[in-house]
Motif scaffolding. Structure first.
Motif, PDB file in Angstrom:
ATOM      1  N   MET A 164     -20.351 -26.594  54.112  1.00 28.98           N
ATOM      2  CA  MET A 164     -19.976 -26.971  55.472  1.00 28.98           C
ATOM      3  C   MET A 164     -20.733 -26.079  56.452  1.00 28.98           C
ATOM      4  SD  MET A 164     -17.933 -29.225  56.611  1.00 28.98           S
ATOM      5  CE  MET A 164     -17.005 -29.735  57.982  1.00 28.98           C
ATOM      6  N   SER A 165     -20.916 -26.582  57.645  1.00 26.05           N
ATOM      7  CA  SER A 165     -21.587 -25.749  58.630  1.00 26.05           C
ATOM      8  C   SER A 165     -20.795 -25.725  59.931  1.00 26.05           C
ATOM      9  CB  SER A 165     -23.018 -26.242  58.870  1.00 26.05           C
ATOM     10  OG  SER A 165     -23.030 -27.540  59.403  1.00 26.05           O
ATOM     11  N   TYR A 167     -20.827 -26.018  64.084  1.00 33.45           N
ATOM     12  CA  TYR A 167     -21.497 -26.554  65.256  1.00 33.45           C
ATOM     13  C   TYR A 167     -21.376 -25.524  66.371  1.00 33.45           C
ATOM     14  CZ  TYR A 167     -22.021 -29.160  69.594  1.00 33.45           C
ATOM     15  OH  TYR A 167     -22.412 -29.563  70.840  1.00 33.45           O
ATOM     16  N   GLU A 226     -24.880 -22.070  59.002  1.00 34.41           N
ATOM     17  CA  GLU A 226     -24.195 -22.074  57.717  1.00 34.41           C
ATOM     18  C   GLU A 226     -23.991 -20.634  57.290  1.00 34.41           C
ATOM     19  OE1 GLU A 226     -25.800 -24.487  54.576  1.00 34.41           O
ATOM     20  OE2 GLU A 226     -26.483 -25.971  56.044  1.00 34.41           O
ATOM     21  N   ASP A 254     -16.261 -19.862  53.474  1.00 35.19           N
ATOM     22  CA  ASP A 254     -15.397 -20.518  54.456  1.00 35.19           C
ATOM     23  C   ASP A 254     -14.659 -19.494  55.315  1.00 35.19           C
ATOM     24  OD1 ASP A 254     -16.143 -23.012  53.534  1.00 35.19           O
ATOM     25  OD2 ASP A 254     -14.359 -23.297  52.296  1.00 35.19           O
ATOM     26  N   LYS A 267     -16.079 -26.398  63.419  1.00 34.14           N
ATOM     27  CA  LYS A 267     -16.621 -26.964  62.182  1.00 34.14           C
ATOM     28  C   LYS A 267     -17.462 -28.180  62.537  1.00 34.14           C
ATOM     29  CE  LYS A 267     -14.692 -25.114  58.353  1.00 34.14           C
ATOM     30  NZ  LYS A 267     -15.463 -24.598  57.266  1.00 34.14           N
ATOM     31  N   ALA A 268     -18.635 -28.278  61.957  1.00 34.25           N
ATOM     32  CA  ALA A 268     -19.488 -29.438  62.197  1.00 34.25           C
ATOM     33  C   ALA A 268     -18.890 -30.652  61.506  1.00 34.25           C
ATOM     34  CB  ALA A 268     -20.899 -29.167  61.677  1.00 34.25           C
ATOM     35  N   LYS A 269     -18.930 -31.783  62.192  1.00 34.79           N
ATOM     36  CA  LYS A 269     -18.455 -33.025  61.601  1.00 34.79           C
ATOM     37  C   LYS A 269     -19.606 -33.648  60.807  1.00 34.79           C
ATOM     38  CE  LYS A 269     -15.119 -34.066  65.202  1.00 34.79           C
ATOM     39  NZ  LYS A 269     -15.174 -32.895  66.026  1.00 34.79           N
ATOM     40  N   PRO A 270     -19.300 -34.342  59.721  1.00 37.93           N
ATOM     41  CA  PRO A 270     -20.369 -34.996  58.963  1.00 37.93           C
ATOM     42  C   PRO A 270     -21.127 -35.975  59.859  1.00 37.93           C
ATOM     43  CG  PRO A 270     -18.315 -35.082  57.750  1.00 37.93           C
ATOM     44  CD  PRO A 270     -17.995 -34.546  59.115  1.00 37.93           C
ATOM     45  N   ARG A 271     -22.430 -36.026  59.679  1.00 34.76           N
ATOM     46  CA  ARG A 271     -23.264 -36.905  60.485  1.00 34.76           C
ATOM     47  C   ARG A 271     -23.018 -38.352  60.090  1.00 34.76           C
ATOM     48  NH1 ARG A 271     -29.657 -36.190  61.598  1.00 34.76           N
ATOM     49  NH2 ARG A 271     -29.915 -38.078  62.788  1.00 34.76           N
ATOM     50  N   GLU A 272     -22.852 -39.201  61.097  1.00 35.72           N
ATOM     51  CA  GLU A 272     -22.667 -40.621  60.831  1.00 35.72           C
ATOM     52  C   GLU A 272     -24.025 -41.274  60.689  1.00 35.72           C
ATOM     53  OE1 GLU A 272     -20.186 -42.538  63.675  1.00 35.72           O
ATOM     54  OE2 GLU A 272     -18.624 -41.019  63.511  1.00 35.72           O
ATOM     55  N   ASP A 273     -24.076 -42.324  59.879  1.00 34.79           N
ATOM     56  CA  ASP A 273     -25.315 -43.056  59.667  1.00 34.79           C
ATOM     57  C   ASP A 273     -25.523 -44.016  60.831  1.00 34.79           C
ATOM     58  OD1 ASP A 273     -27.534 -44.326  58.747  1.00 34.79           O
ATOM     59  OD2 ASP A 273     -26.625 -45.102  56.915  1.00 34.79           O
TER      60      ASP A 273
END
Length: 95
Positions: A1-2, A4, A48, A52, A76-82
């Motif tokens: 996880m990274s 933001y 990163e 945690d 927390k960075a949210k997962p990138r959407e496609d």
């Protein structure tokens, strides 16, 4: 996880960001996206960290903190959407 990191000064470097986050643990990677057209930094980045717990400590300490004349937004960075298509399924999903 990274993590933001938003509302960054356009003058910040990867080294600057690594230095401030290293106060909370080992920094594995720093990414500062740039605009494709201008090459100018976009005002946000991703960090990163090793664990945690280190990420949580950095978020707690730095979210809302003033740095380089700006109030940071750190979470927390949210997962990138496609965002590749116009809402239709891909070729492989249809056939």
């Amino acid at each position: 996880m990274s993590i933001y990191v938003g509302n960054l000064s356009y003058e910040v470097t990867q080294e600057d960001l690594s230095t401030i986050f290293s106060e909370y643990g080992a920094v594995k990677r720093v990414q500062l996206p740039t605009d494709r057209e201008t090459g100018r930094m976009r005002g946000f980045g991703f960090v990163e960290m090793e664990t945690d717990a280190q990420e949580a400590a950095a978020i707690e300490a730095l979210d809302g903190a003033e740095w380089m004349g700006r109030d940071l937004r750190v979470n927390k960075a949210k997962p990138r959407e496609d965002n590749r298509g116009g809402g239709r399924s891909s070729f492989s999903e249809r056939y």
